[in-house]
Design a protein around this motif. Structure first.
Motif, short mmCIF file in Angstrom:
data_model
loop_
_atom_site.label_atom_id
_atom_site.label_comp_id
_atom_site.label_asym_id
_atom_site.label_seq_id
_atom_site.Cartn_x
_atom_site.Cartn_y
_atom_site.Cartn_z
N ARG A 150 1.83 1.19 7.28
CA ARG A 150 2.91 1.62 6.40
C ARG A 150 4.31 1.51 7.00
O ARG A 150 5.26 2.11 6.50
CB ARG A 150 2.64 3.04 5.91
CG ARG A 150 1.42 3.10 5.01
CD ARG A 150 1.44 4.35 4.16
NE ARG A 150 0.19 4.49 3.42
CZ ARG A 150 -0.11 5.53 2.68
NH1 ARG A 150 0.75 6.53 2.56
NH2 ARG A 150 -1.26 5.59 2.03
N ASP A 152 4.64 6.41 7.34
CA ASP A 152 4.71 6.51 5.88
C ASP A 152 6.19 6.42 5.51
O ASP A 152 7.07 6.43 6.37
CB ASP A 152 4.12 7.85 5.42
CG ASP A 152 3.86 7.89 3.92
OD1 ASP A 152 3.76 6.82 3.30
OD2 ASP A 152 3.75 9.01 3.37
N CYS A 175 -7.24 7.59 2.32
CA CYS A 175 -6.87 9.00 2.44
C CYS A 175 -6.95 9.65 1.07
O CYS A 175 -6.59 9.03 0.06
CB CYS A 175 -5.49 9.15 3.07
SG CYS A 175 -4.17 8.23 2.26
N TYR A 202 1.40 11.61 11.97
CA TYR A 202 2.01 11.05 10.76
C TYR A 202 3.51 11.14 10.97
O TYR A 202 4.02 12.18 11.41
CB TYR A 202 1.57 11.86 9.54
CG TYR A 202 2.37 11.64 8.27
CD1 TYR A 202 1.79 10.98 7.18
CD2 TYR A 202 3.66 12.11 8.12
CE1 TYR A 202 2.50 10.79 5.99
CE2 TYR A 202 4.38 11.92 6.95
CZ TYR A 202 3.80 11.26 5.89
OH TYR A 202 4.49 11.09 4.71
N HIS A 237 7.81 14.97 7.49
CA HIS A 237 7.60 14.35 6.18
C HIS A 237 8.93 13.82 5.64
O HIS A 237 9.93 13.76 6.36
CB HIS A 237 6.90 15.33 5.22
CG HIS A 237 6.11 14.62 4.16
ND1 HIS A 237 6.65 14.34 2.93
CD2 HIS A 237 4.87 14.08 4.16
CE1 HIS A 237 5.75 13.67 2.22
NE2 HIS A 237 4.66 13.50 2.94
N HIS A 238 8.95 13.43 4.34
CA HIS A 238 10.15 12.77 3.80
C HIS A 238 11.41 13.64 3.85
O HIS A 238 12.52 13.13 3.80
CB HIS A 238 9.93 12.33 2.35
CG HIS A 238 8.71 11.48 2.11
ND1 HIS A 238 8.06 10.80 3.11
CD2 HIS A 238 8.03 11.20 0.97
CE1 HIS A 238 7.03 10.14 2.60
NE2 HIS A 238 6.99 10.37 1.30
N GLU A 278 4.80 18.70 -1.25
CA GLU A 278 5.70 18.20 -0.19
C GLU A 278 6.87 17.39 -0.74
O GLU A 278 7.78 17.06 0.01
CB GLU A 278 4.88 17.40 0.83
CG GLU A 278 4.49 15.99 0.43
CD GLU A 278 3.43 15.91 -0.66
OE1 GLU A 278 2.93 16.97 -1.10
OE2 GLU A 278 3.12 14.79 -1.11
N TRP A 279 6.87 17.11 -2.05
CA TRP A 279 7.99 16.36 -2.63
C TRP A 279 9.03 17.27 -3.28
O TRP A 279 9.92 16.81 -4.01
CB TRP A 279 7.46 15.36 -3.67
CG TRP A 279 7.07 14.04 -3.07
CD1 TRP A 279 6.04 13.81 -2.23
CD2 TRP A 279 7.73 12.77 -3.26
NE1 TRP A 279 5.99 12.48 -1.88
CE2 TRP A 279 7.01 11.81 -2.50
CE3 TRP A 279 8.84 12.35 -3.99
CZ2 TRP A 279 7.38 10.47 -2.45
CZ3 TRP A 279 9.20 11.01 -3.94
CH2 TRP A 279 8.47 10.08 -3.16
N HIS A 317 -1.10 18.08 5.88
CA HIS A 317 0.28 18.07 5.41
C HIS A 317 0.84 19.47 5.58
O HIS A 317 0.38 20.41 4.93
CB HIS A 317 0.36 17.64 3.94
CG HIS A 317 0.38 16.15 3.77
ND1 HIS A 317 -0.70 15.36 4.04
CD2 HIS A 317 1.38 15.31 3.37
CE1 HIS A 317 -0.39 14.09 3.81
NE2 HIS A 317 0.87 14.02 3.41
N GLU A 327 -4.66 4.70 -0.84
CA GLU A 327 -4.41 6.13 -1.07
C GLU A 327 -5.09 6.62 -2.34
O GLU A 327 -4.85 6.07 -3.42
CB GLU A 327 -2.90 6.32 -1.17
CG GLU A 327 -2.47 7.76 -1.21
CD GLU A 327 -0.95 7.86 -1.08
OE1 GLU A 327 -0.38 7.29 -0.13
OE2 GLU A 327 -0.35 8.50 -1.94
C1 GLC Z 1 2.58 9.19 -0.21
C2 GLC Z 1 3.36 10.43 -0.54
C3 GLC Z 1 3.29 11.45 0.51
C4 GLC Z 1 1.98 11.60 1.24
C5 GLC Z 1 1.34 10.28 1.51
C6 GLC Z 1 -0.08 10.38 2.03
O1 GLC Z 1 3.28 8.32 0.54
O2 GLC Z 1 4.70 10.14 -0.77
O3 GLC Z 1 3.76 12.66 0.05
O4 GLC Z 1 2.25 12.16 2.43
O5 GLC Z 1 1.35 9.46 0.42
O6 GLC Z 1 -0.69 9.14 2.12
#
Ligand code: GLC
Length: 427
Positions: free
Chosen positions: A235, A204, A259, A154, A111-112, A63-64, A52, A246
């Motif tokens: 996903r 994701d 993961c 990803y 990422h998001h 990351e959020w 990440h 997860e």
């Molecule tokens: C979730 C989280 C994210 C992360 C992911 C990894 O979706 O929102 O931050 O990257 O899981 O599986």
């Protein structure tokens, strides 16, 4: 004459391989056998690295951050101008993954928050167009290809930098939804066109709008056309090739991969000191392999691209363990012989591996053995045990009093013929 026959055979072989690859490239749906052979390398691999990394790695609060701290995009965007990772050296990541025994790497290309580490014609919020001024995915892809490391991307579908996408959880308005889906299609196309062979596409961030709104079916079809052997996770809202539990191990009849974070955060968070002990990480890896699943372990480089020392140390220790005990992991699956008194078991061909969490002392008792144990060997020292077998009970004698492995001690059992279990009253 012999020469002619040989030439003809070669020509015939060439013809069949070419027509096979043509058939593959047309995007025709794979038969179950083809599907199996497609996932085989991945199922044998058992162990991968998750990375990440993005602009959120500089502030180091996970990351959020944009969502959790309710940062408006105009302010968050400044992070991208500062994100200029001078120490970024993907060759080092690849080398560390290799030394840890990992067989593939999945990197967050986006990422998001919507920030792309790659060059994209359909977004300005990218590494090449902001502080870094370089295509970080290109460097990563080159490093993987050069080292023969399998590579996965990803890709988060959701994109918070789009007006109207936050707050989370509500359906997206139809206009924005179309823009988002168009962007995702173009970016997946870019990712699967511009970086050579891509082994895995790891979606994701599906929003409540669901796979129809994201045109997931079309996305997957396009991905398979661009990269015929690619494996795709579940996903995007469609089953794809494998399931992705997860931070838990959940066995599944279809291919699956758990993961896990090393601490409790995916993105860089130096204040999150909740690191799992190495023994626990190795236990999780073994637990996945023994249940027919893969283990994807996350690392979180800082804003410069450097892996935290704790993570590097852990990777090294896993590597030391796996170099000695990898036979119990790679290509391994569930064993018909179980050892609930000791820990876990895995199986490869005629070998059963006891992955011993509770070392019992110089005699290791096994029960529920339905076939004859020919030999038993400690992988860590190579020592053979003296075997005593009465019916389905087996004792391995003359072993060390204390576990010779600090993390998870493995004994390799070789059976006369096929390893069989008898039915235990409990599992
Ligand atoms: C979730 C989280 C994210 C992360 C992911 C990894 O979706 O929102 O931050 O990257 O899981 O599986």
């Amino acid at each position: 004459m012999k020469q002619i026959i040989r030439l003809l055979t070669v020509a015939l072989l060439l013809m069949t391989t070419t027509s096979y690859s043509i058939a593959q490239n047309t995007g025709i749906t794979a038969s179950p056998e083809q599907q199996n052979s497609k996932t085989q390398w991945w199922q044998d691999a058992r162990f991968g690295m998750f990375i990440h990394w993005g602009v959120y790695s500089s502030p180091g609060r996970g990351e959020w951050l944009m969502y959790q701290e309710h940062i408006p995009f105009s302010e968050y965007a400044l992070l991208a101008n500062q994100f200029n990772p001078q120490k970024y050296n993907p060759k080092d990541w690849v080398a560390k993954a290799k030394a840890a025994g990992m067989k593939y790497i999945i990197l967050t290309t986006r990422h998001h928050d919507g920030f792309c580490l790659f060059d994209s014609k359909v977004s300005d919020f990218t590494a090449p167009k902001t502080g870094a001024k370089r295509d970080l995915i290109k460097e990563f892809a080159d490093a993987c290809h050069e080292a023969g490391m399998r590579m996965g991307f990803y890709y988060s579908l959701k994109d918070w930098h789009f007006p109207g996408v936050l707050p989370e959880g509500a359906p997206t308005n139809p206009h924005t939804m179309k823009l988002l889906a168009d962007q995702a299609r173009e970016q997946i196309r870019e990712l699967l066109t511009n970086y050579g062979k891509v082994d895995i596409l790891w979606f994701d961030g599906l929003t409540v709008d669901g796979p129809k709104s994201w045109h997931s079916k079309e996305l997957l079809a396009m991905a398979r056309k661009l990269q015929p052997n690619i494996l795709i996770n579940d996903r995007s809202g469609l089953p794809g090739d494998f399931a992705t539990p997860e931070n838990k191990v959940i066995a599944n009849s279809r291919p699956w991969e758990s993961c896990y974070t090393m601490n409790r955060t995916w993105g860089y968070a130096p204040n999150d000191r909740n690191y799992k002990p190495v023994a626990e990480i190795i236990r999780l890896l073994a637990s996945c392999a023994s249940k027919n699943g893969n283990f994807l372990l996350n690392v979180s480089p800082d804003g410069e691209g450097t892996l935290p020392t704790e993570q590097t140390e852990t990777l090294k220790k896993i590597g030391d363990w796996i170099r000695v005990n990898g036979k119990a992991i790679y290509g391994a699956g569930p064993s018909p012989v179980v050892a609930p008194n000791l820990g876990m078991t895995s199986r490869v061909g005629d070998k059963v591996y006891l992955l011993i969490q509770r070392w019992p002392g110089s005699t290791v008792p096994i029960a529920w053995c339905g076939s004859e144990v020919k030999s038993a060997r400690l992988l860590s020292t190579g020592q053979f045990a003296r075997i005593e077998q009465k019916g389905d009970r087996v004792w391995l004698h003359d072993l060390p009093e204390a576990s010779p492995d600090p993390y998870l001690c493995v004994i390799e059992l070789t059976f006369k013929g096929e390893p069989k279990g008898t039915e235990p009253p409990y599992k």
